[in-house]
Design an enzyme around this catalytic site. Structure first.
Site, mmCIF file in Angstrom:
data_model
loop_
_atom_site.group_PDB
_atom_site.id
_atom_site.type_symbol
_atom_site.label_atom_id
_atom_site.label_comp_id
_atom_site.label_asym_id
_atom_site.label_seq_id
_atom_site.Cartn_x
_atom_site.Cartn_y
_atom_site.Cartn_z
ATOM 1 N N LYS A 258 42.471 40.436 38.123
ATOM 2 C CA LYS A 258 43.395 41.531 37.755
ATOM 3 C C LYS A 258 44.799 41.346 38.354
ATOM 4 C CE LYS A 258 39.990 44.410 36.114
ATOM 5 N NZ LYS A 258 39.532 45.644 36.702
ATOM 6 N N ASP B 206 40.195 53.743 43.617
ATOM 7 C CA ASP B 206 40.101 53.622 42.160
ATOM 8 C C ASP B 206 40.239 52.153 41.762
ATOM 9 O OD1 ASP B 206 39.947 54.355 39.513
ATOM 10 O OD2 ASP B 206 41.657 55.724 39.563
ATOM 11 N N GLY B 207 39.832 51.848 40.565
ATOM 12 C CA GLY B 207 40.028 50.504 40.018
ATOM 13 C C GLY B 207 41.417 50.392 39.414
ATOM 14 N N ALA B 208 41.709 49.235 38.836
ATOM 15 C CA ALA B 208 42.973 49.029 38.113
ATOM 16 C C ALA B 208 42.748 47.932 37.089
ATOM 17 C CB ALA B 208 44.091 48.635 39.079
ATOM 18 N N ASP B 209 43.602 47.920 36.071
ATOM 19 C CA ASP B 209 43.471 46.897 35.026
ATOM 20 C C ASP B 209 44.357 45.687 35.296
ATOM 21 O OD1 ASP B 209 41.593 48.291 33.290
ATOM 22 O OD2 ASP B 209 43.204 49.747 33.131
ATOM 23 N N GLY C 17 43.942 52.798 33.031
ATOM 24 C CA GLY C 17 43.635 53.535 31.809
ATOM 25 C C GLY C 17 42.768 52.769 30.834
ATOM 26 N N GLU D 58 43.334 60.359 36.701
ATOM 27 C CA GLU D 58 43.508 59.411 37.814
ATOM 28 C C GLU D 58 44.897 59.535 38.427
ATOM 29 O OE1 GLU D 58 40.434 55.858 36.445
ATOM 30 O OE2 GLU D 58 42.480 55.793 35.734
ATOM 31 N N GLY E 102 39.798 52.473 31.032
ATOM 32 C CA GLY E 102 38.628 53.342 30.844
ATOM 33 C C GLY E 102 39.002 54.703 30.276
ATOM 34 N N GLY F 170 35.485 53.899 36.347
ATOM 35 C CA GLY F 170 35.397 52.534 35.834
ATOM 36 C C GLY F 170 34.235 51.793 36.455
HETATM 37 C C1 5RP Z 1 40.020 53.929 34.015
HETATM 38 C C2 5RP Z 1 40.761 52.967 34.849
HETATM 39 C C3 5RP Z 1 39.957 51.949 35.567
HETATM 40 O O1 5RP Z 1 40.173 52.082 36.923
HETATM 41 C C4 5RP Z 1 40.392 50.592 35.111
HETATM 42 O O2 5RP Z 1 40.250 50.544 33.716
HETATM 43 C C5 5RP Z 1 39.559 49.485 35.763
HETATM 44 O O3 5RP Z 1 38.247 49.578 35.308
HETATM 45 P P1 5RP Z 1 37.143 48.501 35.662
HETATM 46 O O4 5RP Z 1 36.927 48.596 37.134
HETATM 47 O O5 5RP Z 1 35.952 48.909 34.841
HETATM 48 O O6 5RP Z 1 37.672 47.147 35.251
HETATM 49 O O7 5RP Z 1 41.959 52.979 34.973
HETATM 50 O O8 5RP Z 1 40.906 54.749 33.320
#
Ligand code: 5RP
Length: 225
Positions: free
Chosen positions: A121, A81-84, A95, A103, A97, A26
């Site tokens: 977020k 990792d990131g998160a939504d 997810g 993940e 992305g 992401g």
């Molecule tokens: C990808 C993910 C990403 O970590 C999530 O979508 C956050 O993305 P971004 O940092 O671009 O906001 O789960 O599957």
């Protein structure tokens, strides 16, 4: 500094010599990979990365980060990792992305999981962000209709050409527009029970630390379960 970059670089400070590190996907994780790449190059940091998407693999390879396939490691020391969305009790939706299958597999092997997000977020309850559900192509329309019947407002994820989006495993994604999720555990169990569902984006009891980007700087939240 942009908040995503701030938290990406902050998280990279938690990586130690000798670690096996899960590398998320992401636009926020991008900066974490960039920061780890710099540490590998400039400090001689010695790590092995396990990536969560072909996009992240390409980026890590460009930066010279040594990589192993998930099957070549016994466990992962730390995944970043990131998160939504992250709820007040530190459950997450991922997810956005499209990489949540890999993940989650990488997170499940990890002793520690750090999520890096900007403060937009953080939510009280999950669900305003559409919940991604990766499904096999065969019978995709049947699952779509099931979600529709249940009032879950499904949409097929589209790619840039308006075709159906394909994950790294060649599956489709249905996004469920739920507005609010009252019972994340019940929903996760139900989705897990459906034949044809490969993986959904509810990440429950997964994260051990959250780094939130704010205009005042990064805020670190330890998650005690
Ligand atoms: C990808 C993910 C990403 O970590 C999530 O979508 C956050 O993305 P971004 O940092 O671009 O906001 O789960 O599957």
């Amino acid at each position: 500094m942009e908040l995503k970059k701030m938290v990406g670089y902050k998280a990279a400070e938690f990586v130690e010599d000798g670690m096996v590190v899960g590398l998320g996907t992401g636009s926020t994780a991008y900066y974490m990979v960039e920061a780890i790449g710099k540490r590998v190059k400039e400090e001689g940091l010695s790590i092995v990365g396990v990536t969560t998407s072909y996009r992240t693999s390409d980026h890590a390879k460009e930066l010279g980060i040594p990589l192993k396939d998930i099957d070549e490691v016994e466990s992962i020391d730390l995944t970043i990792d990131g998160a939504d969305e992250i709820s007040a009790d530190f459950q997450g939706i991922k997810g956005g992305g499209g990489a949540h299958l890999f993940e989650k597999m990488v997170a499940n092997l990890s002793k520690e999981v750090i999520w890096i997000v900007d403060d937009s977020k953080l939510v009280t309850k999950l669900g305003a962000f559409p919940l991604p559900v990766e499904i096999v192509k065969f019978g995709a329309g049947q699952l779509y209709r099931l979600f529709e019947t249940k009032g879950m407002n499904p949409t097929f994820r589209k790619d840039e050409n308006e075709g159906k989006y394909l994950t790294d495993s060649g599956n489709f994604i249905i996004d469920l527009h739920l507005e609010t999720i009252e019972d994340p555990r019940g929903l996760a169990a139900w989705l897990d029970s459906l034949t044809g569902v490969v993986e959904h984006g509810l990440f429950l009891d997964c994260v051990t630390k959250v780094i939130v980007g704010t205009n005042e700087g990064p805020v670190i939240k330890e998650v005690n379960r």
